[in-house]
Design a protein around this motif. Structure first.
Motif, PDB file in Angstrom:
ATOM      1  N   GLU A 454       6.759 -32.765 -57.119  1.00  0.00           N
ATOM      2  CA  GLU A 454       8.086 -32.721 -56.912  1.00  0.00           C
ATOM      3  C   GLU A 454       8.684 -31.374 -57.591  1.00  0.00           C
ATOM      4  O   GLU A 454      10.026 -30.731 -57.677  1.00  0.00           O
ATOM      5  N   ARG A 455       8.300 -30.834 -58.726  1.00  0.00           N
ATOM      6  CA  ARG A 455       8.563 -29.525 -59.754  1.00  0.00           C
ATOM      7  C   ARG A 455       8.607 -28.619 -57.935  1.00  0.00           C
ATOM      8  O   ARG A 455       9.316 -27.822 -57.823  1.00  0.00           O
ATOM      9  N   LYS A 456       7.214 -28.939 -56.980  1.00  0.00           N
ATOM     10  CA  LYS A 456       7.095 -27.587 -55.847  1.00  0.00           C
ATOM     11  C   LYS A 456       8.344 -27.721 -54.279  1.00  0.00           C
ATOM     12  O   LYS A 456       8.346 -27.827 -53.870  1.00  0.00           O
ATOM     13  N   LYS A 457       9.193 -29.179 -55.196  1.00  0.00           N
ATOM     14  CA  LYS A 457      10.174 -29.491 -53.751  1.00  0.00           C
ATOM     15  C   LYS A 457       9.603 -29.961 -52.918  1.00  0.00           C
ATOM     16  O   LYS A 457      10.199 -30.802 -51.926  1.00  0.00           O
ATOM     17  N   ASP A 458       8.677 -30.110 -52.779  1.00  0.00           N
ATOM     18  CA  ASP A 458       8.105 -31.140 -51.643  1.00  0.00           C
ATOM     19  C   ASP A 458       7.954 -32.844 -51.826  1.00  0.00           C
ATOM     20  O   ASP A 458       6.659 -33.248 -52.215  1.00  0.00           O
ATOM     21  N   PHE A 459       9.133 -33.453 -51.813  1.00  0.00           N
ATOM     22  CA  PHE A 459       8.973 -34.702 -51.834  1.00  0.00           C
ATOM     23  C   PHE A 459       8.665 -35.571 -51.066  1.00  0.00           C
ATOM     24  O   PHE A 459       8.352 -36.976 -51.333  1.00  0.00           O
ATOM     25  N   ALA A 460       8.086 -34.565 -49.865  1.00  0.00           N
ATOM     26  CA  ALA A 460       7.756 -35.336 -48.889  1.00  0.00           C
ATOM     27  C   ALA A 460       5.790 -35.836 -49.089  1.00  0.00           C
ATOM     28  O   ALA A 460       5.458 -37.440 -49.293  1.00  0.00           O
ATOM     29  N   LEU A 461       5.021 -34.735 -50.201  1.00  0.00           N
ATOM     30  CA  LEU A 461       4.046 -35.025 -50.818  1.00  0.00           C
ATOM     31  C   LEU A 461       3.926 -35.993 -51.986  1.00  0.00           C
ATOM     32  O   LEU A 461       3.175 -36.414 -52.301  1.00  0.00           O
ATOM     33  N   ALA A 462       5.250 -35.971 -51.983  1.00  0.00           N
ATOM     34  CA  ALA A 462       5.367 -36.689 -53.962  1.00  0.00           C
ATOM     35  C   ALA A 462       5.854 -38.029 -53.427  1.00  0.00           C
ATOM     36  O   ALA A 462       4.857 -38.801 -54.118  1.00  0.00           O
ATOM     37  N   LYS A 463       6.110 -38.477 -52.265  1.00  0.00           N
ATOM     38  CA  LYS A 463       6.465 -39.629 -51.904  1.00  0.00           C
ATOM     39  C   LYS A 463       4.695 -39.816 -51.507  1.00  0.00           C
ATOM     40  O   LYS A 463       4.795 -41.353 -51.889  1.00  0.00           O
ATOM     41  N   LYS A 464       4.097 -39.512 -50.973  1.00  0.00           N
ATOM     42  CA  LYS A 464       3.072 -40.169 -50.394  1.00  0.00           C
ATOM     43  C   LYS A 464       1.791 -40.257 -51.832  1.00  0.00           C
ATOM     44  O   LYS A 464       1.653 -41.132 -51.758  1.00  0.00           O
ATOM     45  N   VAL A 465       2.187 -39.481 -52.215  1.00  0.00           N
ATOM     46  CA  VAL A 465       1.032 -39.787 -54.272  1.00  0.00           C
ATOM     47  C   VAL A 465       1.936 -40.332 -54.583  1.00  0.00           C
ATOM     48  O   VAL A 465       0.432 -41.289 -55.524  1.00  0.00           O
TER      49      VAL A 465
END
Length: 569
Positions: A454-465
């Motif tokens: 989330e802090r890296k603004k990588d919401f696709a991977l944040a969603k997966k995690v």
């Protein structure tokens, strides 16, 4: 309101049901060979038969040589006392006198001359002969062959008479008084015929029933080719097994008289007239006691009388020819049920298993108590209970997906993933975390990994995690809310409003959403108006409802369709 994600249900292992069923069958066979299941069958048999109606017969009377009679005779009931008793019974008009009391032969013929004379004059005394499994054969008097059944030669157990004496020669008929308790000490079976010298030797009770029914030896025959083997007393069919062994229903209440009262002429003749009188010893060293189903204790004369009543009213427990076929069918059916149990939730599976086991026990009870049929269903009960226990054990074992790290090396792998996480290699850390078994430490690591995405603004991977974490623990901290938050950001980045596809078209064009936005749900069925659909993806949601991609179960070959639901549905 955010839609609650369904908890992921662990898929049963392939072949779990078949392995459980095969193991349950093997364990059930072991219990049978060990005698556990036969003992359970006997316990159920005793409880059910003890509550069955035994029937009634008004023509039978018991005369007991009891403690009071022995005291009146000076402590020993002699040959002369027996002679006096038979004389009184004859004078009172008894139709048949059944002596369920073997007497030792006299030392000299003159010692029992009075008794032999009384038996001969009465002409209605049925005398017992003592048999053994082996031994020298004694000479058999003509009276022995006058009462044998030629048609039953070889039908019952082969036995050898070891005691006859002069009393049998004077008797109207000679029968055996031979039975034995089962291994647990309970008397459940009475052989009606023994085999000796190629003829059938009838039991005392069978000879008494023959006289009560005014039948000849030719009127007693064997019934074949029916639902169960049986004995025919004229037109009366009595259920027995293939060896002419009867399972009486004990518990008949019969009038009892003391022998001392009969000898002292203190019993009204009407109480004995036209009656079948069974004489037995109920006190002293000869008073053997037999325990029968239900826990009651009976003397030999009681067993003879109760068997006589069962013959007279044709009431006994039988094993029909179809019973074992049904029992094997029940075993196979329960094994197939076990195969299907892993597909049910644990509580439902236990409910099904316990319900079927209860039903089988109730059926066996009903058949015994009401129909007097032995249908052995305890093996089927054992199969379904063993099977469900094994399925529960399989379900409780830790499950590993392909490539999952064993529990033993999980800590080392987690440390390596943490090292990757610390070096900023977040995706590689996630790939390692996914293969580890669930633990509190792992859930904490996944949670912090998702926050770093989330802090890296990588919401696709944040969603997966966060989705992976929610599937492991649906209530862990605020993982569910963070999953929603990441998905909302993905929708915004794709230029799609949160309510996209939720209008009257129910998601027109929603199937073209980016793969990172589409939510793959655990396979589940919809409810309500869409109960015949299987939901696959959530495509979008908004103020007017939620849009799913689903498959119509009524059209197996049909394509996917978009479904819309109102808020709260």
């Amino acid at each position: 309101m955010a839609r609650k994600l369904p908890e992921r249900r662990a898929e049963p292992r392939r072949w779990t049901g078949w392995i459980s069923a095969a193991t349950a069958l093997a364990l059930t066979g072991g219990l049978w060979l060990a005698g556990v299941l036969p003992q359970a069958q006997q316990i159920l048999y005793d409880a059910a038969v003890a509550h069955a109606s035994p029937g009634a017969m008004s023509e039978a009377v018991l005369v007991d040589i009891d403690a009071r009679s022995l005291a009146a005779a000076g402590g020993n009931w002699t040959y002369d006392n027996h002679a006096a008793l038979i004389d009184r019974l004859s004078q009172a008009g008894a139709s048949t006198v059944v002596y369920a009391l073997p007497l030792a032969p006299p030392a000299t013929p003159t010692d029992a001359q009075a008794l032999v004379s009384s038996i001969a004059q009465a002409q209605n005394v049925i005398w017992p002969a003592v048999f053994a499994d082996r031994g020298p054969t004694v000479s058999l008097p003509p009276a022995f062959y006058r009462s044998t059944l030629a048609a039953f030669g070889g039908r019952g157990s082969a036995m050898v008479p070891v005691q006859m004496g002069p009393f049998a020669e004077a008797a109207a008929a000679v029968g055996h008084l031979q039975w034995g308790a089962d291994s647990d000490g309970i008397l459940r079976q009475v052989p009606l015929v023994l085999s000796h010298d190629n003829v059938g030797v009838p039991a005392l009770a069978l000879l008494a029933a023959q006289r009560v029914l005014h039948l000849s030896a030719e009127d007693i025959s064997w019934r074949d080719g029916s639902s169960s083997p049986g004995l025919l007393l004229g037109s009366l069919a009595v259920g027995v097994d293939a060896g002419a062994v009867m399972r009486p229903v004990f518990g008949v209440s019969l009038p009892r008289l003391a022998a001392a009262d009969v000898v002292a002429n203190q019993v009204p003749p009407a109480a004995l007239r036209d009656k079948t009188v069974v004489v037995g010893m109920t006190a002293g060293p000869q008073a053997a006691v037999w325990t029968v189903p239900g826990g009651s204790s009976l003397h030999a004369s009681d067993v003879v009388a109760q068997t006589l009543v069962g013959l007279r009213v044709a009431r006994s427990v039988t094993a029909p020819n179809w019973a074992h076929t049904l029992a094997w069918g029940a075993v196979v059916a329960m094994a197939l049920v076990v195969v299907a149990l892993p597909g049910l939730r644990t509580r439902v599976a236990w409910g099904v298993a316990l319900g079927l086991a209860t039903l089988l026990v109730a059926m066996q009870w009903w058949w015994l108590q009401r129909a007097l049929h032995m249908v052995p269903l305890m093996a089927a009960v054992a199969v379904v209970l063993w099977g469900q226990m094994l399925c529960s054990v399989w379900a409780a074992l830790p499950k590993r997906t392909p490539g999952e790290v064993p529990q033993g090396s999980a800590d080392a792998e987690r440390m390596m993933a943490l090292a990757l996480h610390g070096r900023g290699e977040l995706l590689q850390a996630f790939e390692r975390f996914k293969l580890l078994p669930t633990s509190d430490a792992l859930k904490e690591n996944l949670y912090h990994l998702g926050k770093d995405f989330e802090r890296k603004k990588d919401f696709a991977l944040a969603k997966k995690v966060f989705k992976h974490l929610v599937h492991r623990d649906a209530e862990y901290k605020d993982a569910r809310a963070r999953y929603r938050h990441a998905k909302t950001h993905l929708l915004a980045q794709a230029g799609i409003s949160p309510g996209h596809g939720a209008g009257s078209s129910f998601g027109e064009g929603a199937s073209s959403l980016p793969a990172s936005v589409q939510e793959t749900l655990p396979r589940q069925k919809a409810s309500g108006a869409f109960a015949h659909y299987e939901l696959k993806h959530e495509l979008g949601k908004g103020a007017m409802g939620v849009v799913y991609q689903g498959r119509d179960l009524r059209r197996p070959n049909g394509g996917d369709q978009n479904l819309g639901t109102a808020p709260g549905v």
